[in-house]
Design a protein around this motif. Structure first.
Motif, PDB file in Angstrom:
ATOM      1  N   LYS A 149       0.811  -1.223   0.000  1.00 34.72           N
ATOM      2  CA  LYS A 149       0.000   0.000   0.000  1.00 34.72           C
ATOM      3  C   LYS A 149       0.845   1.274   0.000  1.00 34.72           C
ATOM      4  O   LYS A 149       0.572   2.212  -0.758  1.00 34.72           O
ATOM      5  CB  LYS A 149      -0.960  -0.012   1.184  1.00 34.72           C
ATOM      6  CG  LYS A 149      -2.047  -1.085   1.061  1.00 34.72           C
ATOM      7  CD  LYS A 149      -3.035  -1.017   2.192  1.00 34.72           C
ATOM      8  CE  LYS A 149      -4.211  -1.978   1.961  1.00 34.72           C
ATOM      9  NZ  LYS A 149      -3.800  -3.377   1.923  1.00 34.72           N
ATOM     10  N   ARG A 155       2.574   1.697  -3.343  1.00 32.17           N
ATOM     11  CA  ARG A 155       1.638   2.243  -4.332  1.00 32.17           C
ATOM     12  C   ARG A 155       1.418   3.731  -4.095  1.00 32.17           C
ATOM     13  O   ARG A 155       1.353   4.515  -5.057  1.00 32.17           O
ATOM     14  CB  ARG A 155       0.299   1.497  -4.243  1.00 32.17           C
ATOM     15  CG  ARG A 155       0.358   0.046  -4.700  1.00 32.17           C
ATOM     16  CD  ARG A 155      -0.970  -0.651  -4.449  1.00 32.17           C
ATOM     17  NE  ARG A 155      -0.910  -2.050  -4.843  1.00 32.17           N
ATOM     18  CZ  ARG A 155      -1.896  -2.929  -4.638  1.00 32.17           C
ATOM     19  NH1 ARG A 155      -3.011  -2.526  -4.044  1.00 32.17           N
ATOM     20  NH2 ARG A 155      -1.760  -4.183  -5.021  1.00 32.17           N
ATOM     21  N   GLN A 205      -5.280   5.295  -1.662  1.00 31.27           N
ATOM     22  CA  GLN A 205      -4.155   4.521  -1.141  1.00 31.27           C
ATOM     23  C   GLN A 205      -3.827   4.909   0.297  1.00 31.27           C
ATOM     24  O   GLN A 205      -3.507   4.045   1.123  1.00 31.27           O
ATOM     25  CB  GLN A 205      -2.923   4.720  -2.034  1.00 31.27           C
ATOM     26  CG  GLN A 205      -3.071   4.114  -3.425  1.00 31.27           C
ATOM     27  CD  GLN A 205      -3.384   2.629  -3.377  1.00 31.27           C
ATOM     28  OE1 GLN A 205      -2.844   1.885  -2.570  1.00 31.27           O
ATOM     29  NE2 GLN A 205      -4.264   2.181  -4.242  1.00 31.27           N
ATOM     30  N   SER A 221       1.406  -3.523  -9.914  1.00 32.84           N
ATOM     31  CA  SER A 221       1.157  -3.781  -8.497  1.00 32.84           C
ATOM     32  C   SER A 221      -0.332  -3.923  -8.206  1.00 32.84           C
ATOM     33  O   SER A 221      -0.743  -4.758  -7.388  1.00 32.84           O
ATOM     34  CB  SER A 221       1.742  -2.646  -7.656  1.00 32.84           C
ATOM     35  OG  SER A 221       1.422  -2.803  -6.291  1.00 32.84           O
ATOM     36  N   MET A 222      -1.149  -3.120  -8.879  1.00 35.74           N
ATOM     37  CA  MET A 222      -2.581  -3.126  -8.609  1.00 35.74           C
ATOM     38  C   MET A 222      -3.355  -4.129  -9.457  1.00 35.74           C
ATOM     39  O   MET A 222      -4.578  -4.114  -9.483  1.00 35.74           O
ATOM     40  CB  MET A 222      -3.146  -1.716  -8.816  1.00 35.74           C
ATOM     41  CG  MET A 222      -2.600  -0.698  -7.827  1.00 35.74           C
ATOM     42  SD  MET A 222      -3.358   0.949  -7.966  1.00 35.74           S
ATOM     43  CE  MET A 222      -5.027   0.606  -7.388  1.00 35.74           C
ATOM     44  N   LEU A 281       2.862   0.849 -11.072  1.00 34.64           N
ATOM     45  CA  LEU A 281       1.634   0.907 -10.277  1.00 34.64           C
ATOM     46  C   LEU A 281       0.573  -0.026 -10.838  1.00 34.64           C
ATOM     47  O   LEU A 281      -0.095  -0.759 -10.095  1.00 34.64           O
ATOM     48  CB  LEU A 281       1.104   2.341 -10.247  1.00 34.64           C
ATOM     49  CG  LEU A 281      -0.208   2.551  -9.483  1.00 34.64           C
ATOM     50  CD1 LEU A 281      -0.007   2.271  -7.997  1.00 34.64           C
ATOM     51  CD2 LEU A 281      -0.730   3.968  -9.685  1.00 34.64           C
TER      52      LEU A 281
END
Length: 212
Positions: A43, A46, A168, A100-101, A97
């Motif tokens: 988290k 990000r 986030q 990662s998401m 990003l």
């Protein structure tokens, strides 16, 4: 009941409760570790990526503004290179990003990311176009294009990035609060079991002494 039987039963139960306490403590540590890893490695990472993207977008806008104002070709080149570099940095961070998401993402995060991706193309392309107009010394055209076309697209992108930043940050805070609440519940349970163990030990001693 014999003294040996009572002692065996009492201390066996104490040992059993001690094992339960140990198991609960180990499980709580695992949960705390997983929660901390999720906060720091997922988290907050990000969150840092979104901040970098927002910084790059704003830096691009500054470079374009400078290109629209500067008339010296030698002074324009560093600003153009700055614009190109920040665009590459933005894309690099966005790709990281997005990767990662692709997993372990909330519904709000997915919506905010989708809005950012939708606004990205227009913002980046219009900023580059405005920058090229400034680099070619078309100052009036560059200024007009920047104000009428590029700025609204950039504003939409920054609003999407701000929303993604808030999401986030809130997720990080929620995770920390959840871990804190879980730790408090575990501590309370351990205290209750410890108190029960002490009472059981006292009762065992009392019964033993009473029989003696």
């Amino acid at each position: 009941m014999k003294i040996a039987t009572r002692l065996t039963a009492g201390f066996s139960l104490i040992i059993f409760l001690f094992i339960i306490c140990t198991g609960i403590a180990i499980k709580a540590l695992w949960h705390a570790r997983d929660g901390m890893n999720d906060t720091v490695d997922v988290k907050m990472k990000r969150f840092a990526l979104v901040l970098d993207m927002r910084g790059s977008a704003r830096d691009m806008a500054i470079a374009v503004r400078n290109l629209a104002l500067i008339t010296n070709p030698e002074q324009m080149q560093p600003e153009w290179q700055r614009l190109v570099k920040q665009r590459e940095a933005y894309i690099q961070k966005r790709e990281a990003l997005e990767k990662s998401m692709s997993v372990n993402v909330s519904a709000r995060g997915k919506v905010a990311l989708g809005r950012t991706l939708s606004a990205e193309s227009a913002a980046l392309s219009t900023l580059m176009t405005a920058g090229k107009l400034g680099l070619e010394n078309h100052k009036n055209e560059a200024t007009t294009y920047l104000l009428i076309t590029a700025r609204p697209a950039q504003k939409e992108l920054l609003e999407a990035l701000n929303e993604l930043t808030d999401v986030q940050m809130q997720l990080s805070r929620d995770t920390v609060a959840e871990n804190s609440a879980r730790s408090s519940r575990t501590a309370s349970l351990l205290m209750a079991i410890t108190a029960l163990s002490v009472l059981l030990a006292a009762a065992t001693c009392f019964l033993t002494v009473r029989i003696l």
